[in-house]
Design an enzyme around this catalytic site. Structure first.
Site, PDB file in Angstrom:
ATOM      1  N   MET A 137      13.674  24.918   2.376  1.00  0.00           N
ATOM      2  CA  MET A 137      12.781  24.208   1.431  1.00  0.00           C
ATOM      3  C   MET A 137      13.519  23.220   0.437  1.00  0.00           C
ATOM      4  O   MET A 137      13.047  22.200   0.184  1.00  0.00           O
ATOM      5  CB  MET A 137      11.725  24.890   0.562  1.00  0.00           C
ATOM      6  CG  MET A 137      10.637  24.416  -0.146  1.00  0.00           C
ATOM      7  SD  MET A 137       9.637  25.654  -1.134  1.00  0.00           S
ATOM      8  CE  MET A 137       8.883  26.295   0.200  1.00  0.00           C
TER       9      MET A 137
ATOM     10  N   ARG B 262     -10.606   0.212  14.567  1.00  0.00           N
ATOM     11  CA  ARG B 262     -10.443   1.172  13.604  1.00  0.00           C
ATOM     12  C   ARG B 262     -11.418   0.417  12.411  1.00  0.00           C
ATOM     13  O   ARG B 262     -12.629   0.428  12.485  1.00  0.00           O
ATOM     14  CB  ARG B 262      -9.087   1.015  12.960  1.00  0.00           C
ATOM     15  CG  ARG B 262      -8.737   2.260  12.578  1.00  0.00           C
ATOM     16  CD  ARG B 262      -6.962   2.019  12.261  1.00  0.00           C
ATOM     17  NE  ARG B 262      -6.689   0.882  11.192  1.00  0.00           N
ATOM     18  CZ  ARG B 262      -5.254   0.802  10.790  1.00  0.00           C
ATOM     19  NH1 ARG B 262      -4.327   1.669  11.278  1.00  0.00           N
ATOM     20  NH2 ARG B 262      -5.141  -0.226   9.980  1.00  0.00           N
TER      21      ARG B 262
ATOM     22  N   LYS C 210       0.664  -1.392  -0.038  1.00  0.00           N
ATOM     23  CA  LYS C 210      -0.099   0.012  -0.026  1.00  0.00           C
ATOM     24  C   LYS C 210       0.910   1.301   0.141  1.00  0.00           C
ATOM     25  O   LYS C 210       2.072   1.272   0.274  1.00  0.00           O
ATOM     26  CB  LYS C 210      -1.080  -0.095   1.296  1.00  0.00           C
ATOM     27  CG  LYS C 210      -0.149  -0.017   2.505  1.00  0.00           C
ATOM     28  CD  LYS C 210      -0.975  -0.188   3.764  1.00  0.00           C
ATOM     29  CE  LYS C 210      -0.153  -0.202   5.037  1.00  0.00           C
ATOM     30  NZ  LYS C 210      -0.990  -0.798   6.269  1.00  0.00           N
TER      31      LYS C 210
HETATM   32  C1  LIG Z   1      -0.342  -1.873   6.780  1.00  0.00           C
HETATM   33  C2  LIG Z   1      -0.906  -2.979   7.076  1.00  0.00           C
HETATM   34  C3  LIG Z   1      -0.043  -4.131   7.281  1.00  0.00           C
HETATM   35  C4  LIG Z   1       1.440  -4.211   7.344  1.00  0.00           C
HETATM   36  O1  LIG Z   1       1.907  -3.798   8.593  1.00  0.00           O
HETATM   37  P1  LIG Z   1       3.182  -3.442   9.012  1.00  0.00           P
HETATM   38  O2  LIG Z   1       3.421  -3.019  10.355  1.00  0.00           O
HETATM   39  O3  LIG Z   1       3.937  -2.516   8.132  1.00  0.00           O
HETATM   40  O4  LIG Z   1       3.745  -4.872   8.897  1.00  0.00           O
HETATM   41  C5  LIG Z   1      -0.789  -5.480   7.603  1.00  0.00           C
HETATM   42  N1  LIG Z   1      -2.208  -5.437   7.731  1.00  0.00           N
HETATM   43  C6  LIG Z   1      -2.769  -4.425   7.363  1.00  0.00           C
HETATM   44  C7  LIG Z   1      -4.442  -4.306   7.547  1.00  0.00           C
HETATM   45  C8  LIG Z   1      -2.247  -3.036   7.228  1.00  0.00           C
HETATM   46  O5  LIG Z   1      -3.193  -1.953   6.923  1.00  0.00           O
END
Ligand SMILES: *Cc1c(COP(=O)(O)O)cnc(C)c1O
Length: 366
Positions: free
Chosen positions: A307, A134, A36
């Protein structure tokens, strides 16, 4: 070739090493490499390709749009997309075989509607909130969600999943509490007639809680070589941020440097001007609190981060214009690390690397 102005170098060999290592640490589980936010600022498509080469069976993205970009780039591995706002059209996701997450009956309806329009069955991962508060379905509403999913046409539940809140604090009882709720949720899903996979572990849980690996692990930050737990792991940082010396000059004792004149030379000294600033991802909060790697040693940045530029005090050394300046790297030679920046500015390394995705910063792959 011109010396780089602001460049992140992405070491895909290190990334492949990390993925293979993480995959081996969870032998009973598949690995979902989380890519992501443009691969945590490293480039989602390039990272995804390298991760799959190294053994990642799955890819994880936040939005459906991110997942569709991976498909469009030719990635055929299963991809889970987990968060989009109401009104999102999931039909392209169903058509492209993207797995979709549902945390509520409304989200499930949106996905089922898209599946009907696409004329295909949607593969869904039902998310339960086990204590992060969340995303995810609250435990009280979970039986209703799993029962609804079991009887919704065009939807097949592939997994139940959840996300941990304190896995990076090893031994914190919150993780056990979440694991217990996750177990309840899984049993309720089975009782509703579902036969889902389970996944829960982020990087921290992958590294410290083999009891929570289940069918899939979802490492993000560790894929990029950054370790979220104070437990040794063979991870190699993937991103180096570098620039070069644009100008050198001598200044006399008593002269000050940069806006606000917050630093004054205690003796005659040589300064190196480096053409990166807060517009390129160098936090202004690091003013007078950071070093760079230049000419084989650490040297302090003096005065405010601007900057577009920072100024390095080189004492009586004379670096050449065009010399490489490493802002952060793996740390093996003594160069500053992402963690150093994060600790000094009161954040986490995730935010630093993700923040390196900027139009003025070029990205090259090694
Ligand atoms: C970002 C995320 C991860 C990965 O988390 P890390 O701490 O970077 O390993 C796993 N699952 C979900 C749902 C996430 O949003």
């Amino acid at each position: 070739m011109a010396a780089p102005r602001a460049e992140v170098v992405i070491d895909l060999d290190n990334l492949r090493h990390n993925v293979a290592h993480l995959d081996a640490l969870a032998p009973g589980a598949g690995t979902m490499a989380v890519v992501k936010a443009d691969g945590y600022g490293h480039g989602a498509v390039e990272v995804a390709r390298a991760a799959v080469q190294a053994g990642a069976a799955w890819l994880g993205s936040c939005s459906l749009d991110e997942a569709l970009r991976l498909r469009a780039a030719g990635l055929t591995a299963p991809i889970l997309a987990w968060l989009d706002p109401p009104g999102t059209d999931y039909a392209p996701g169903v058509e492209q075989g993207i797995d979709l997450s549902a945390s509520s009956p409304r989200q499930l309806d949106d996905i089922a509607d898209a599946a009907t329009r696409a004329g295909r069955t949607a593969r869904v991962h039902l998310k339960v909130d086990t204590g992060l508060s969340r995303g995810g379905c609250p435990p009280a509403d979970w039986p209703e969600l799993v029962e609804k999913a079991a009887r919704t046409p065009n939807v097949r539940v592939h997994a139940v999943w959840s996300h941990l809140a304190v896995a990076d604090e090893v031994g914190h009882p919150g993780t056990d509490a979440q694991a217990a709720r996750f177990d309840d949720a899984f049993r309720e899903a089975r009782a509703a007639g579902l036969d889902p996979l389970r996944h829960l572990a982020n990087s921290a849980a992958l590294l410290t809680r083999s009891d929570l690996h289940f069918d899939l692990v979802r490492p993000g930050i560790a894929v990029y070589g950054l370790n979220p737990v104070p437990v040794p792991a063979d991870l190699r940082p993937v991103m180096t941020f570098r620039s070069s010396v644009a100008l050198t000059k001598r200044i006399a004792v008593g002269e000050s440097v940069s806006y606000g004149m917050t630093w004054t030379a205690k003796s005659d000294t040589t300064l190196a001007l480096v053409p990166v600033g807060y517009a390129d991802g160098v936090p202004r909060a690091l003013s007078n609190r950071m070093h760079v790697w230049l000419g084989g040693r650490r040297r302090p940045v003096v005065g405010r981060v601007c900057m577009d530029q920072v100024v390095v005090d080189c004492g009586d050394d004379r670096p050449a214009e065009g010399d490489e300046v490493v802002l952060f790297g793996a740390g093996e030679r003594g160069e500053p690390t992402v963690r150093e920046w994060a600790d000094t500015t009161g954040t986490i390394d995730y935010e630093i690397v993700t923040g390196m995705y900027r139009p003025r910063v070029t990205r090259v792959y090694r």
